[in-house]
Design an enzyme around this catalytic site. Structure first.
Site, short mmCIF file in Angstrom:
data_model
loop_
_atom_site.label_atom_id
_atom_site.label_comp_id
_atom_site.label_asym_id
_atom_site.label_seq_id
_atom_site.Cartn_x
_atom_site.Cartn_y
_atom_site.Cartn_z
N LYS A 1 0.87 -1.18 0.00
CA LYS A 1 0.00 0.00 0.00
C LYS A 1 0.90 1.23 0.00
O LYS A 1 1.73 1.40 0.89
CB LYS A 1 -0.90 -0.01 1.25
CG LYS A 1 -1.65 1.31 1.49
CD LYS A 1 -2.61 1.25 2.68
CE LYS A 1 -3.19 2.63 3.03
NZ LYS A 1 -4.08 2.61 4.20
N ASP B 1 -2.29 10.25 3.78
CA ASP B 1 -3.70 9.89 3.97
C ASP B 1 -4.40 10.93 4.83
O ASP B 1 -4.29 10.91 6.05
CB ASP B 1 -3.80 8.49 4.62
CG ASP B 1 -5.24 8.02 4.76
OD1 ASP B 1 -6.14 8.67 4.18
OD2 ASP B 1 -5.46 6.98 5.43
N LYS C 1 -9.79 13.05 8.22
CA LYS C 1 -9.33 12.67 9.55
C LYS C 1 -9.22 13.91 10.43
O LYS C 1 -8.91 14.99 9.91
CB LYS C 1 -7.93 12.06 9.45
CG LYS C 1 -7.86 10.65 8.90
CD LYS C 1 -6.41 10.16 8.90
CE LYS C 1 -6.29 8.80 8.24
NZ LYS C 1 -6.93 7.71 8.97
N ASP D 1 1.68 6.22 5.59
CA ASP D 1 0.71 5.31 4.99
C ASP D 1 1.23 4.63 3.71
O ASP D 1 0.51 3.93 3.02
CB ASP D 1 -0.60 6.07 4.72
CG ASP D 1 -1.83 5.19 4.91
OD1 ASP D 1 -1.70 4.13 5.56
OD2 ASP D 1 -2.91 5.55 4.41
N ASP E 1 -11.88 7.35 3.80
CA ASP E 1 -10.69 7.08 4.61
C ASP E 1 -10.32 5.59 4.57
O ASP E 1 -9.23 5.22 4.99
CB ASP E 1 -10.92 7.56 6.05
CG ASP E 1 -9.63 7.68 6.83
OD1 ASP E 1 -8.56 7.62 6.20
OD2 ASP E 1 -9.70 7.84 8.07
N GLU F 1 -9.32 3.93 2.17
CA GLU F 1 -8.82 4.03 0.79
C GLU F 1 -7.81 2.95 0.46
O GLU F 1 -7.65 2.58 -0.70
CB GLU F 1 -8.20 5.42 0.56
CG GLU F 1 -6.75 5.61 1.03
CD GLU F 1 -6.54 5.39 2.53
OE1 GLU F 1 -7.50 5.57 3.30
OE2 GLU F 1 -5.42 5.05 2.94
N ARG G 1 -7.66 -0.26 1.03
CA ARG G 1 -8.22 -1.49 0.45
C ARG G 1 -8.66 -1.25 -0.99
O ARG G 1 -8.64 -2.16 -1.81
CB ARG G 1 -9.37 -1.99 1.34
CG ARG G 1 -10.52 -1.04 1.44
CD ARG G 1 -11.45 -1.35 2.60
NE ARG G 1 -10.91 -0.88 3.89
CZ ARG G 1 -11.53 -1.04 5.06
NH1 ARG G 1 -12.68 -1.67 5.11
NH2 ARG G 1 -10.98 -0.58 6.17
N1 BES Z 1 -4.16 4.58 6.98
C1 BES Z 1 -5.29 4.31 7.76
C2 BES Z 1 -5.04 3.26 8.85
C3 BES Z 1 -4.10 3.66 9.94
C4 BES Z 1 -4.56 4.29 11.07
C5 BES Z 1 -2.76 3.36 9.84
C6 BES Z 1 -3.69 4.65 12.09
C7 BES Z 1 -1.89 3.72 10.85
C8 BES Z 1 -2.36 4.36 11.98
C9 BES Z 1 -6.43 3.80 6.90
O1 BES Z 1 -6.47 4.28 5.60
C10 BES Z 1 -7.70 4.25 7.56
O2 BES Z 1 -7.88 5.41 7.72
N2 BES Z 1 -8.52 3.30 7.94
C11 BES Z 1 -9.74 3.59 8.61
C12 BES Z 1 -10.80 2.64 8.09
C13 BES Z 1 -12.19 2.98 8.53
C14 BES Z 1 -12.63 4.28 7.91
C15 BES Z 1 -13.12 1.86 8.14
C16 BES Z 1 -9.52 3.38 10.11
O3 BES Z 1 -8.81 2.44 10.48
O4 BES Z 1 -10.02 4.18 10.89
ZN ZN Z 2 -4.63 4.77 4.79
ZN ZN Z 3 -7.45 6.14 5.41
#
Ligand code: BES
Ligand code: ZN
Ligand code: ZN
Length: 505
Positions: free
Chosen positions: A271, A276, A283, A294, A353, A355, A357
């Protein structure tokens, strides 16, 4: 820092610091255990080593050290006692920590040339090779500092010039091979750390592409192909294009190949979200602070490739990186929009967010339809939920193959990384189905987010190809200084993958 290995009688050492190890019998034991060699030195120094350790109430746990002045009794000015922890519970991971703390203390005491005396009197559950490898890798990882953007205090940063590991027998080719392997692997880890630590406006998708091209330059068995926006349109990679619609920075899909004519090919998929923001599902500021990390999955793939030419595993490796920024620009994908991934599946993006996947959907589809590898492994800082489940130090492993999961867990153990096998819970799949499209990009409800994310990815894999997903959201980035890594990118995944590849052939 150069690291050498030698067998030389102690009297000829001209180092300023002599590093010696100490350990204990049990976790609650007060008695400090030493090697035979340390006892000899202690006698030469009139008992000063053991006496100081006692007076200072030195606890030989992992991460603990004690510095002792030798007052001219031996050529080295100082002895640094380093704790190894509990006898027979010493592992690759604890030895890496002991190596890392050694490097940090050597720096702290402004040592220039150090000798590390290594003799295994402390464990019968770990091989000589593993001990040497772990200590060297630990020293190199502990010595890591990211100073590219420092202008103040840089002149006072101390550099340890050399560490020589003294072993009790004559050094053999196998010792030298182990030392070289540990150096190459830790270089790859530090390479990945640098990429993660650089600011996000520098490490754009084009920067990652250029890094990939630089890695393969002049290497016989390696090549790299970079696909830009027009190529992505042609290849119908609607997932990456959808996420990239909120930024002016061009997305890239990067393919690296290492081909040694082996009959097996492993695909490593990273990824590469170079920043992000969450997109329109923005966020909060505090959650965005570290989001330059990210792309740590992509950086780990690049780190692995940076070492393939020197480590030469006997297996073909393909690296695939989906890279874009995730920004809330005027053309950004909106919650409710539908995109079509390369394999033709439609995705309703309900949370922009989630994104990672979506961009990985295209990379996984590409791997399945174009590369057709024997094994595919993706690495992604995918979910905060995985950090909730496993904390900041442990990677979540999901797999459609018991055999692949077991070999990755074995590699994790052998390389000192923490990985926990997580379930792909069949019944949770329904959560992704209630959608106007084939699948939506978030689960229903708030629980099990790391699992629903993995189940989403599985939709873009092939049940006949063993696949593993490593959610490195927690361990990819250290939010505070750790023993083996300072604040910032940790290079997590690199040691594990290189160990896995080296065992394939
Ligand atoms: N890049 C983030 C995941 C992440 C969070 C990595 C904190 C490292 C530290 C990912 O893209 C994300 O934001 N995921 C969301 C998914 C949710 C919206 C279903 C998450 O984990 O909050
Ligand atoms: Zn991310
Ligand atoms: Zn994200």
């Amino acid at each position: 820092m150069t690291i050498t290995i030698s067998h030389k009688p102690f009297s000829t050492t001209a180092s300023d610091t002599l590093v010696l190890f100490a350990w204990k019998k049990a976790a609650d034991s007060k008695e400090i255990l030493y090697s035979k060699f340390l006892k000899e030195i202690d006698t030469t120094c009139g008992g000063i080593v053991t006496r100081t350790a006692e007076i200072e109430r030195f606890d030989p746990s992992v991460g603990k050290t004690c510095s002792i002045q030798t007052h001219g009794k031996i050529p080295s000015r100082n002895i640094l006692l380093v704790g190894l922890g509990v006898q027979n519970e010493i592992t690759v991971a604890t030895l890496q920590k002991s190596g890392a703390v050694t490097a940090r203390r050597l720096k702290h005491y402004k040592s220039v040339h150090a000798d590390v005396y290594l003799e295994n009197d402390f464990s019968n559950s770990i091989t000589e090779d593993e001990i040497l490898h772990s200590l060297v890798a630990g020293i190199r990882m502990g010595n890591y500092q990211f100073t590219n953007h420092k202008t103040v205090g840089i002149e006072t940063l101390h550099i340890v010039a050399s560490v020589n590991i003294i072993i009790s027998e004559k050094e053999s080719d196998s010792h030298k091979h182990t030392l070289d392997t540990a150096i190459h692997i830790s270089n790859a880890v530090n390479f990945t750390r640098d990429l993660v630590n650089e600011p996000p406006s520098l490490t754009t998708p084009s920067y990652l592409a250029k890094t990939a091209q630089d890695i393969v330059k002049g290497k016989q068995n390696m090549s790299c192909e970079v696909f830009g926006k027009d190529d992505l349109v042609r290849m119908k990679m609607g997932g990456i294009l959808g996420i990239a619609s909120g930024t002016d920075v061009e997305p890239k899909f990067i393919k690296l190949e290492y081909n040694v004519g082996a009959d097996k090919t492993i695909a490593l998929i990273g990824k590469g979200i170079t920043f992000d923001t969450g997109g329109l599902s923005l966020k909060p500021a505090s959650a965005m602070e570290t989001m330059k990390m990210d792309m740590a999955g992509a950086a780990a793939v690049l780190g692995v490739f940076s070492a393939l030419d020197t480590l030469r595993p006997r297996v073909n490796v393909v690296g695939l990186i989906s890279s874009t920024e995730n920004m809330p620009g005027p053309n950004a994908v909106k919650p409710g929009d539908v995109v079509t991934a390369m394999n033709g599946k439609t995705i309703e993006i309900l949370n922009t967010d989630a994104e990672g996947r979506v961009v990985l959907a295209d990379a996984l589809s590409y791997a399945v339809s174009v590369i057709k590898p024997d094994v595919m492994i993706d690495l992604a800082t995918l979910t905060g939920a995985c950090i909730v489940a496993l904390g900041e130090e442990v990677t979540g492993l999901f797999s459609n193959s018991k055999e692949l999961a077991e070999s990755l867990l074995e590699s994790a153990k052998q390389s000192g990384e923490s990985v926990w096998h997580m379930p792909l819970v069949e019944t949770y799949k329904d959560q992704l189905k209630r959608s106007v499209a084939d699948i939506k990009n978030i689960g229903a409800g708030k629980w099990g987010g790391a699992i629903t994310a993995a189940l989403f990815l599985q939709e873009f894999t092939d049940p006949t190809i063993p696949w593993a997903h490593l959610d490195i959201a927690g361990p990819a980035f250290a939010e505070k200084d750790m023993i083996t890594s300072p604040y910032g990118g940790t290079g997590h995944g690199v040691r594990l993958l290189l160990n896995y590849l080296l065992k394939r052939g």
